[in-house]
Design a protein around this motif. Structure first.
Motif, PDB file in Angstrom:
ATOM      1  N   HIS A 139      -4.434   9.272   1.341  1.00 42.22           N
ATOM      2  CA  HIS A 139      -5.033   9.715   0.076  1.00 42.22           C
ATOM      3  C   HIS A 139      -5.469   8.543  -0.800  1.00 42.22           C
ATOM      4  CE1 HIS A 139      -3.840  13.695   1.205  1.00 42.22           C
ATOM      5  NE2 HIS A 139      -2.553  13.370   1.226  1.00 42.22           N
ATOM      6  N   LYS A 140      -5.327   7.329  -0.275  1.00 42.17           N
ATOM      7  CA  LYS A 140      -5.732   6.150  -1.037  1.00 42.17           C
ATOM      8  C   LYS A 140      -7.035   5.585  -0.470  1.00 42.17           C
ATOM      9  CE  LYS A 140      -1.004   5.055  -2.416  1.00 42.17           C
ATOM     10  NZ  LYS A 140       0.086   4.045  -2.483  1.00 42.17           N
ATOM     11  N   LYS A 141      -7.727   4.803  -1.298  1.00 42.67           N
ATOM     12  CA  LYS A 141      -9.021   4.242  -0.916  1.00 42.67           C
ATOM     13  C   LYS A 141      -8.862   2.755  -0.625  1.00 42.67           C
ATOM     14  CE  LYS A 141     -13.786   3.612  -2.549  1.00 42.67           C
ATOM     15  NZ  LYS A 141     -14.742   3.865  -3.657  1.00 42.67           N
ATOM     16  N   THR A 149      -4.362   3.657  -6.542  1.00 43.68           N
ATOM     17  CA  THR A 149      -5.073   4.568  -5.629  1.00 43.68           C
ATOM     18  C   THR A 149      -6.189   3.854  -4.875  1.00 43.68           C
ATOM     19  OG1 THR A 149      -6.546   5.249  -7.432  1.00 43.68           O
ATOM     20  CG2 THR A 149      -4.558   6.575  -7.049  1.00 43.68           C
ATOM     21  N   GLU A 150      -6.531   2.618  -5.305  1.00 40.30           N
ATOM     22  CA  GLU A 150      -7.547   1.818  -4.640  1.00 40.30           C
ATOM     23  C   GLU A 150      -7.002   0.427  -4.321  1.00 40.30           C
ATOM     24  OE1 GLU A 150     -12.038   2.841  -5.879  1.00 40.30           O
ATOM     25  OE2 GLU A 150     -10.863   1.999  -7.513  1.00 40.30           O
ATOM     26  N   TYR A 151      -7.421  -0.112  -3.176  1.00 37.76           N
ATOM     27  CA  TYR A 151      -6.973  -1.441  -2.756  1.00 37.76           C
ATOM     28  C   TYR A 151      -8.144  -2.215  -2.167  1.00 37.76           C
ATOM     29  CZ  TYR A 151      -2.309   0.515  -3.277  1.00 37.76           C
ATOM     30  OH  TYR A 151      -1.184   1.103  -3.796  1.00 37.76           O
ATOM     31  N   ALA A 171      -1.385   5.865   4.359  1.00 33.27           N
ATOM     32  CA  ALA A 171      -1.670   6.297   2.978  1.00 33.27           C
ATOM     33  C   ALA A 171      -3.049   6.963   2.952  1.00 33.27           C
ATOM     34  CB  ALA A 171      -1.620   5.103   2.036  1.00 33.27           C
ATOM     35  N   VAL A 203       0.830  -1.205   0.000  1.00 33.09           N
ATOM     36  CA  VAL A 203       0.000   0.000   0.000  1.00 33.09           C
ATOM     37  C   VAL A 203       0.866   1.256   0.000  1.00 33.09           C
ATOM     38  CG1 VAL A 203      -1.519   1.384   1.486  1.00 33.09           C
ATOM     39  CG2 VAL A 203      -2.042  -1.022   1.025  1.00 33.09           C
TER      40      VAL A 203
END
Length: 259
Positions: A218-220, A198-200, A216, A192
Motif C-alpha cells: 500500500h506504499k509508493k 506512504t512514499e519512499y 508494503a 519501509v
C-alpha cells in the motif's frame, strides 16, 4: 530431495546455506555471493547460473594488486567489504557488510587500531565519518551507486515532499547527505516496513523495489535518479535459465581462502 527458495542479501544467503540441511545450493547472483556461501559451508556444493557474473567492486579490487597495497601498510588492520573475491577476503583480518561495518570499525578504533579499508571508497568514507577512525581507503566504487546524483535527487525530494529518502552508503557523499535513512539493503527494507511514510525515494539497486512492494503493497516507491537509464545489476548478473550444464557451474575454493 528437499528444495526451496530464499531471497536475501549476500550475507543472509550465506548464513541460510550454512544453517540449512540441504547439501547443494544454487546461488543466483554474482560470484562473490556464491564464494561467500562456500566459505561458510565448505563441505557443501554451491552452484551458480553464471560463474562469470561479477560485481564492479570485485573487479576493481584485484587480489594481487590488493596484496601489494596491503604489504605496503603492514601496521594497519585489514577490513574488507563483502563485495570482494574470496582471494581478497583471505587477506583480511575482518570481513564486513554494510550493516555491521560501523560497529566493527568503532570497536577497532576503541582498540587504537589503524584500518586499511577496501574496496568501496564511498562506504569507507561514510564509515570513517561516522566513527572517526583512522582509515586508509582503497579507491573503488560500485558502478550502480556511483550513478546517483544529488542535484536530481533534490528535485525529486521537492516534487515529493512527504517521501522518505532511503540511500545505501555506497552512494556519493552528496547523495548520502540528502537521506532520511542511510543503511544496508536490510535496513532500508526495515525502514519501509516499519516506517509511517506512504512514499519512499529509494537510492540503491532497483531490484529491491520488488521486495519492498511485496512487503508494503500500500506504499509508493520511487526510484532515485541516476546519470544513466536506471540503477540495476542485471547486465552484470545474467541468469539464462535454459540448457544449464550444472556440473560446470559448481566451483571449489583453494584452502587459502578459508580462515
Amino acid at each position: 530431495m528437499e528444495t526451496g527458495g530464499f531471497v536475501a542479501d549476500s550475507l543472509k544467503m550465506a548464513r541460510f546455506s550454512k544453517n540449512h540441511s540441504t547439501k547443494n545450493f544454487i546461488v543466483a547472483g554474482v560470484r562473490f555471493m556464491g564464494e561467500s556461501a562456500k566459505i561458510l559451508s565448505p563441505e557443501k556444493r554451491v552452484f551458480m547460473p553464471d560463474l562469470d557474473a561479477t560485481c564492479s567492486l570485485d573487479l576493481g579490487c584485484n587480489a594481487s594488486d590488493f596484496a601489494t597495497f596491503h604489504v605496503a601498510h603492514p601496521e594497519r588492520v585489514v577490513v574488507v567489504y563483502a563485495n570482494t573475491s574470496a582471494a581478497v577476503k583471505a587477506q583480511a583480518d575482518w570481513m564486513v557488510t554494510s550493516s555491521c561495518a560501523l560497529a566493527i570499525v568503532h570497536q577497532l578504533k576503541s582498540e587504537g587500531k589503524q584500518i586499511l579499508w577496501a574496496p568501496d571508497r564511498h562506504l569507507g568514507r561514510y564509515i570513517q565519518e561516522q566513527s572517526g577512525a583512522d582509515m586508509l581507503l582503497w579507491n573503488g566504487a560500485c558502478i550502480v551507486h556511483d550513478e546517483f546524483k544529488a542535484a536530481e535527487l533534490s528535485m525529486f525530494k521537492a516534487a515529493h515532499p512527504n517521501a522518505m529518502v532511503l540511500v545505501h552508503p555506497e552512494s556519493p557523499q552528496a547523495v548520502v547527505d540528502l537521506a532520511d535513512v542511510v543503511g544496508s539493503t536490510f535496513a532500508m527494507i526495515k525502514a519501509v516496513v516499519e516506517g509511517s511514510a506512504t512514499e519512499y525515494i529509494v537510492a540503491t539497486d532497483n531490484g529491491i523495489l520488488h521486495r519492498m512492494r511485496q512487503l508494503a503493497p500500500h506504499k509508493k516507491f520511487i526510484e532515485a535518479p541516476t546519470a544513466g537509464n536506471s540503477a540495476n545489476l542485471q547486465e552484470l548478473c545474467p541468469l539464462p535459465l535454459d540448457g544449464y550444464k550444472w556440473p560446470s557451474r559448481h566451483f571449489e575454493l583453494p584452502r587459502k581462502c578459508f580462515w
